[in-house]
Design an enzyme around this catalytic site. Structure first.
Site, PDB file in Angstrom:
ATOM      1  N   THR A 220      -2.991 144.518  10.468  1.00  0.00           N
ATOM      2  CA  THR A 220      -4.330 144.747  11.097  1.00  0.00           C
ATOM      3  C   THR A 220      -5.472 145.157  10.641  1.00  0.00           C
ATOM      4  OG1 THR A 220      -4.969 146.043  13.237  1.00  0.00           O
ATOM      5  CG2 THR A 220      -3.717 147.225  11.562  1.00  0.00           C
ATOM      6  N   ASN A 221      -6.407 145.752  10.988  1.00  0.00           N
ATOM      7  CA  ASN A 221      -7.862 146.357  10.237  1.00  0.00           C
ATOM      8  C   ASN A 221      -8.290 147.545  10.801  1.00  0.00           C
ATOM      9  OD1 ASN A 221      -9.678 145.311  12.396  1.00  0.00           O
ATOM     10  ND2 ASN A 221      -8.588 143.525  12.097  1.00  0.00           N
ATOM     11  N   HIS A 222      -9.152 147.954  10.381  1.00  0.00           N
ATOM     12  CA  HIS A 222      -9.884 149.243  10.754  1.00  0.00           C
ATOM     13  C   HIS A 222     -10.681 149.322  11.882  1.00  0.00           C
ATOM     14  CE1 HIS A 222      -8.349 151.423   7.332  1.00  0.00           C
ATOM     15  NE2 HIS A 222      -8.968 150.689   6.421  1.00  0.00           N
TER      16      HIS A 222
END
Ligand code: CTP
Length: 420
Positions: A220-222
């Site tokens: 995933t990402n931030h």
């Protein structure tokens, strides 16, 4: 050179006066959290409870939380003409909870207590957060009162669905205090903007997609989803009917917005496709994973003698580009916006990367933010708007609510141009 943070005050409501009216409903205790949330953001809050509401929450609570004296009657403080002054000096009047009885009185223009008198006097935005049983909310009398109030410009927030006072569930629950505070912030950030998106259907994607590696792990990402949620809130505040496709984010979705939660890029693409044919505006604020693995059915184990793990990832669909292509092939025009969160590197500045992206994607508007300057999950942002030719069309800096309204100003003028 160290990155400079956006110059935005940490207390965005500093200097603004908000009246919180409290009616006699069990949800009155939740208004305490709304008062706290608004004072923490710098607002000067005056609480005006109805007499009957004091059966639920007493004056001391309101005075302690707002740091201001509390009156309920037009016959107190007569020398300072409080029943007129409160409304005249307000930047917003918010009623939490607004009961069916209160809305009936407000609709009639009664002025039989300090709160209704304040409503008649004020020219500031009026926001009602109703809470009542489903039957009362759905009663034709209440529906009509809400319609009339809305036609006069009063903002009646859609109540939430869920557990009510008893064991029953349904529509009529007070939205979470945090949701109400954000809504008030967005209305104040809108300033003099009117309901210019009335009748417009807006679809917004937000958050960060999550690609499953196995039953336990994800890529995933931030992205926090806050910017997309603020855009959804701002569009609702300006009269649009809004769908928010929220990927992998746990934030409380805005009031009045239809929310669908997804995980992967593939699920997000499917939800966008389902909604695009009826949308007037599509805003891709989600951070979509560019690559996805073929997920393993069982948990991936370490193997003796192997010091690493090689993942094979395949490219996901570019949803934004697909939208632009399908629009070119179709007959129905709609406005398409995207985001470009960039950092500079040894080859190019962040802006140069964004300019190339704007031309490659072909969206009507691409909102570029330099993520080496603006932290993920922050409450503020700085955006530069680029058109499909990569030309700069404007820039904005402020809270995520403020920059959302600035972005929607561009969307509103694109819509106007398109509708001739
Ligand atoms: N986007 C999309 N589908 C993808 C990837 C991105 O629709 N598979 C959208 C994002 O929602 C955003 C815009 O495209 O509005 C730019 O996303 P970004 O990740 O910055 O660009 P990429 O095309 O993925 O390019 P790169 O990651 O190589 O910079």
């Amino acid at each position: 050179m160290p990155a400079s943070p956006p110059s935005v005050p940490p207390r965005p409501l500093e200097g603004l006066r908000v009246i919180i009216g409290v009616c006699a409903g069990i949800a009155a205790y939740k208004a305490a959290h709304v008062v706290r949330g608004l004072t923490e953001r710098g607002a000067d809050v005056r609480v005006v409870p109805t007499k009957a509401s004091l059966e639920f929450v007493g004056i001391s609570t309101w005075e302690a939380l707002s740091h201001n004296p509390v009156r309920t009657s037009v016959f107190e403080d007569v020398d300072s003409v409080a029943h007129v002054r409160l409304g005249q000096e307000a930047d917003a009047v918010v009623v939490v909870p607004a009961t069916a009885d209160f809305m009936a009185r407000a609709r009639m223009g009664r002025a039989d207590d300090l709160l209704t008198a304040t409503l008649l006097v004020t020219r500031a935005p009026v926001i009602l957060a109703p809470a009542m049983h489903t039957e009362m909310w759905e009663h034709p009398a209440t529906r009509e009162n809400v319609d009339v109030l809305r036609s006069r410009g009063v903002r009646v927030i859609e109540p939430a669905s869920g557990r009510l006072t008893g064991t029953d569930t349904g529509v009529g629950r007070l939205p979470e205090p945090e949701v109400i505070v954000h809504y008030v912030e967005s209305v104040l950030a809108a300033g003099s903007r009117t309901c210019d998106l009335e009748g417009t259907r807006v679809v917004i994607t937000a958050g960060g997609t999550r690609e499953a590696l196995d039953p336990v792990r994800v890529l995933t990402n931030h992205s926090s989803g806050k910017q997309g949620a603020a855009l959804a809130r701002a569009a609702y505040v300006r009269g649009a009917s809004v769908s928010l496709v929220l990927a992998g984010s746990h934030i409380e979705p805005p009031a009045g917005v239809d929310v669908v939660r997804v995980e992967s890029a593939k699920e997000l693409a499917a939800e966008v496709r389902e909604r695009e044919s009826s949308a007037d505006v599509l805003i891709m604020a989600a951070a979509v994973s560019d690559f996805t693995p073929e997920p393993s059915r069982s948990k991936i184990k370490k193997k003796a003698g192997e010091s690493g793990l090689t993942l094979h990832l395949v490219e996901t669909e570019d949803i934004l580009r697909g939208l632009v292509e399908r629009r070119q092939a179709g007959e129905r025009p709609f406005v398409i916006c995207g985001f470009a969160a960039e950092t500079g590197d040894e080859h190019s500045s962040a802006l140069a990367h964004a300019t190339r992206k704007a031309r490659a994607k072909g969206a009507d508007l691409l909102a570029f933010n330099d993520v080496s300057e603006n932290a993920f999950g922050a409450d503020t942002n700085a955006l530069t708007f680029l058109d499909a030719a990569g030309e700069i069309r404007g820039a904005t800096r402020g809270t995520k609510d403020e920059v959302s309204h600035a972005m929607l100003d561009h969307v509103a003028s694109l819509l106007k141009r398109e509708r001739g």
